[in-house]
Write an enzyme that holds these catalytic residues in place. Structure first.
Site, PDB file in Angstrom:
ATOM      1  N   CYS A 384       0.978  -1.237   0.037  1.00 20.60           N
ATOM      2  CA  CYS A 384       0.121  -0.114   0.108  1.00 20.60           C
ATOM      3  C   CYS A 384       0.822   1.137   0.146  1.00 20.60           C
ATOM      4  O   CYS A 384       1.567   1.707  -1.208  1.00 20.60           O
ATOM      5  CB  CYS A 384      -0.813  -0.011   1.147  1.00 20.60           C
ATOM      6  SG  CYS A 384      -2.452   0.985   0.769  1.00 20.60           S
ATOM      7  N   HIS A 510      -3.598  -5.155   0.163  1.00 17.47           N
ATOM      8  CA  HIS A 510      -3.198  -5.699   1.493  1.00 17.47           C
ATOM      9  C   HIS A 510      -3.166  -7.257   1.516  1.00 17.47           C
ATOM     10  O   HIS A 510      -4.074  -7.754   2.019  1.00 17.47           O
ATOM     11  CB  HIS A 510      -3.791  -5.115   2.916  1.00 17.47           C
ATOM     12  CG  HIS A 510      -3.579  -3.727   2.992  1.00 17.47           C
ATOM     13  ND1 HIS A 510      -2.821  -3.216   4.054  1.00 17.47           N
ATOM     14  CD2 HIS A 510      -4.129  -2.540   2.442  1.00 17.47           C
ATOM     15  CE1 HIS A 510      -2.849  -1.946   4.236  1.00 17.47           C
ATOM     16  NE2 HIS A 510      -3.562  -1.620   3.189  1.00 17.47           N
ATOM     17  N   GLU A 512      -1.694  -9.132   3.406  1.00 16.85           N
ATOM     18  CA  GLU A 512      -1.626  -9.795   4.684  1.00 16.85           C
ATOM     19  C   GLU A 512      -3.021 -10.122   5.367  1.00 16.85           C
ATOM     20  O   GLU A 512      -2.976 -10.929   6.109  1.00 16.85           O
ATOM     21  CB  GLU A 512      -0.728  -8.925   5.714  1.00 16.85           C
ATOM     22  CG  GLU A 512      -1.496  -7.500   6.126  1.00 16.85           C
ATOM     23  CD  GLU A 512      -1.287  -6.371   5.019  1.00 16.85           C
ATOM     24  OE1 GLU A 512      -1.028  -6.586   3.972  1.00 16.85           O
ATOM     25  OE2 GLU A 512      -1.527  -5.074   5.515  1.00 16.85           O
TER      26      GLU A 512
HETATM   27  N1  GLN Z   1      -1.919   6.636   2.589  1.00 14.79           N
HETATM   28  C1  GLN Z   1      -2.096   5.953   1.624  1.00 14.79           C
HETATM   29  C2  GLN Z   1      -3.344   6.146   0.764  1.00 14.79           C
HETATM   30  O1  GLN Z   1      -4.277   6.616   1.539  1.00 14.79           O
HETATM   31  C3  GLN Z   1      -1.848   4.494   1.927  1.00 14.79           C
HETATM   32  C4  GLN Z   1      -2.596   3.913   2.829  1.00 14.79           C
HETATM   33  C5  GLN Z   1      -2.134   2.523   3.223  1.00 14.79           C
HETATM   34  O2  GLN Z   1      -0.921   2.117   3.426  1.00 14.79           O
HETATM   35  N2  GLN Z   1      -3.225   1.717   3.696  1.00 14.79           N
HETATM   36  O3  GLN Z   1      -3.479   5.784  -0.318  1.00 14.79           O
END
Ligand code: GLN
Length: 547
Positions: A384, A510, A512
């Site tokens: 992410c 994600h 995970e």
């Molecule tokens: N801050 C970033 C976004 O909002 C990544 C978010 C995250 O890593 N879950 O896109």
């Protein structure tokens, strides 16, 4: 089976006793005996969901397939049971009140005064039974967050009392988790806190059917008898929960203590099966007997708190067991990574994971870590925000777009390689702009990532606002950062990898959240494999005789 059975798990004496793990372990044993089981967590705070809490407050925010932002205990439930949870599995006081207030505004209460009892308690009871009513489950385990006696848990405890009365003793039971502390000065385990906590529960009209006692020392027969008689439970219903090496030992420990047997007996369910735990025990065997080890750097900014990256840490445990490798995680604070410290902090690692996150703090250190992994060909996984940092790093240092950034960090940046989509730009309501839950992704043929998944179409869970900016795609691809996973409906880039690197992957989603004991996530499994290969090469190079 005719009726769904309900199990309520309450906690006393102290928080952090591991109610979630006990609930998940019991669910695992019941599932392993063939009962369709699910778990639900009721959280007594007023946030509508934990999405707006920072990880220091409440640990990781876990995201379900249907896009609910939930308590991290739901992650344990999925990892143990290998069954998806949903919005219905996590309910907060905020959500309960929101729903009751909306009903009141719609005029659903026919001119009545709306009160905690019965309106709030009815709403709680409905939410609990929602999971049982659709016939999908034989058993619903509901974990009540907080500790009995807390002001904010009172409506939940009252709802449990009423529900237990309505359902009847054979259809509902209460498991109370308490602490039996060891007083070193007296050289004794003390039962009094448990007695008090059971008494507090009784004052609310609930009799505990089973006591699960967290302890650092074995409970003797004497202590068990004492707990049974003073807390009004049968001796076989006093279950010891001694500190474990790993949470994954707890189901077997509960099996040995007979938690599943007493539960089935009390609920009038057949106890004529043995739990099928072969897959589980195979995992434990591999986890406990690694043949080699790797050192992985987890680069994040919430590293002081173990729970912030819970699902990532657990996914590494699953992937380590799969590879029979011990995964040593070094949590590295990205704020402390800079030109002067980087070598000392990460050069020795066999793999680098740049973690998810929000906001500007610590991002330059993450970008430096990406660069180090890219240039030194260390296996790299960016999740992410970690993927977004990989794109920024590549744009800055390979494309030489020195001002490249995400508009999250610099809204005016000249090169917004990570940006909000047009349709998100006018939304200010928190929660409204996030891309949440499972989205389709198509993987490019012959890419590293498609080889790892072994298929072309995947579905992974998201939780972010900002996106890879397709305006830079051609430029990035021509220079060697390939987009190898694309959302088929929106064209958004979900995966990037590097052409000239043995293992460098950034994912906007994600992975995970979907790793479980029964089904370790392929990306984590392959990342650990790559780290092992890297570590072996490194060691054999350093052992090679000087020429
Ligand atoms: N801050 C970033 C976004 O909002 C990544 C978010 C995250 O890593 N879950 O896109």
């Amino acid at each position: 089976m005719a009726e769904t059975k309900y199990i309520f798990v309450t906690g006393g004496v102290s928080s952090s006793l591991g109610k979630g793990i006990i609930a998940a372990s019991l669910a695992k044993l019941l599932q392993a005996r063939g009962f369709k089981t699910t778990i639900q967590k009721l959280d007594p705070y007023i946030n509508v969901d934990p999405g707006t809490l920072n990880p220091y407050e409440h640990g990781e925010c876990y995201v379900t397939e249907d896009g609910a932002e939930t308590d991290l205990d739901l992650g344990h439930y999925e990892r143990f049971l290998n069954v998806n949870t949903s919005q219905a599995n996590n309910v907060t006081t905020g959500r309960i009140y929101q729903s009751v207030i909306e009903k009141e505004r719609r005029g659903e209460f026919l001119g009545k005064t709306v009160q905690v009892v019965p309106h709030i308690t009815n709403e709680i009871k409905e939410r609990i039974q929602l999971l049982g009513n659709n016939g999908d489950y034989d058993i619903v385990i509901t974990e009540i967050g907080g500790t009995v006696g807390d002001i904010e848990s009172l409506p939940y405890i009252e709802a449990v009392r009423q529900l237990k009365w309505e359902l009847g003793d054979e259809n509902a039971l209460v498991i109370h988790l308490t602490l039996v502390p060891y007083l070193a000065a007296a050289g004794e385990l003390k039962t009094k806190p448990t007695q008090h906590s059971v008494k507090t529960l009784m004052e609310s009209g609930i009799k505990a059917d089973i006591l699960v006692c967290r302890t650092e020392h074995e409970l003797s027969d004497d202590i068990r008898r004492k707990l049974a008689i003073f807390c009004n439970v049968r001796q076989e219903a006093v279950i010891q929960s001694i500190d474990a090496d790993t949470i994954y030992d707890v189901p077997n420990m509960m099996l040995e203590e007979g938690l599943d047997t007493v539960t089935l007996k009390k609920l009038g369910l057949p106890d004529d099966t043995t739990p099928k735990l072969e897959r589980w025990n195979e995992f434990l065997k591999r986890h406990k007997n690694p043949k080699s080890e790797v050192n992985i750097g987890l680069i994040g900014k919430y590293v002081e708190l173990q729970d912030s990256y819970k699902s990532i840490l657990e996914a590494f445990i699953h992937a380590g067991a799969e590879n029979e490798v011990k995964v040593n995680i070094e949590s590295i604070h990205s704020e402390f990574i800079n030109e002067n410290t980087i070598h000392h902090k990460i050069a020795h690692l066999d793999g680098i994971l740049v973690a998810p996150g929000f906001g500007e703090r610590g991002i330059e250190g993450k970008i430096d870590a990406v660069r180090f992994a890219r240039e030194n060909k260390i296996p790299f996984l960016g999740i992410c925000l970690g993927m977004q940092m990989a794109v920024i790093e590549f744009a800055r240092n390979v494309l030489q777009l020195k001002a490249a950034n995400s508009t999250e960090m610099d809204p005016e940046t000249q090169h917004p390689v990570i940006d909000l989509m047009e349709e998100q730009k006018d939304i200010t309501h928190k929660g409204g702009t996030m891309r949440l839950g499972a989205w389709d992704c198509h993987l490019t043929e012959n890419s590293l990532v498609s080889r790892i998944y072994g298929k072309a179409d995947i579905k992974e869970r998201h939780r972010h606002r900002f996106e890879y900016n397709n305006k830079y795609k051609e430029h990035l691809e021509n220079a060697g950062m390939l987009s190898t996973g694309i959302n088929p409906d929106t064209g958004l880039v979900e995966v990037v990898e590097l052409k000239d690197h043995p293992w460098f992957i950034g994912v906007q989603y994600h992975p995970e959240y979907k790793s479980t004991v029964a089904s370790p996530h392929p990306l984590f499994v392959d990342f650990i494999k790559a780290a092992r290969t890297y570590s072996r090469k490194k060691n054999s190079a350093s052992l090679a005789p000087n020429q």
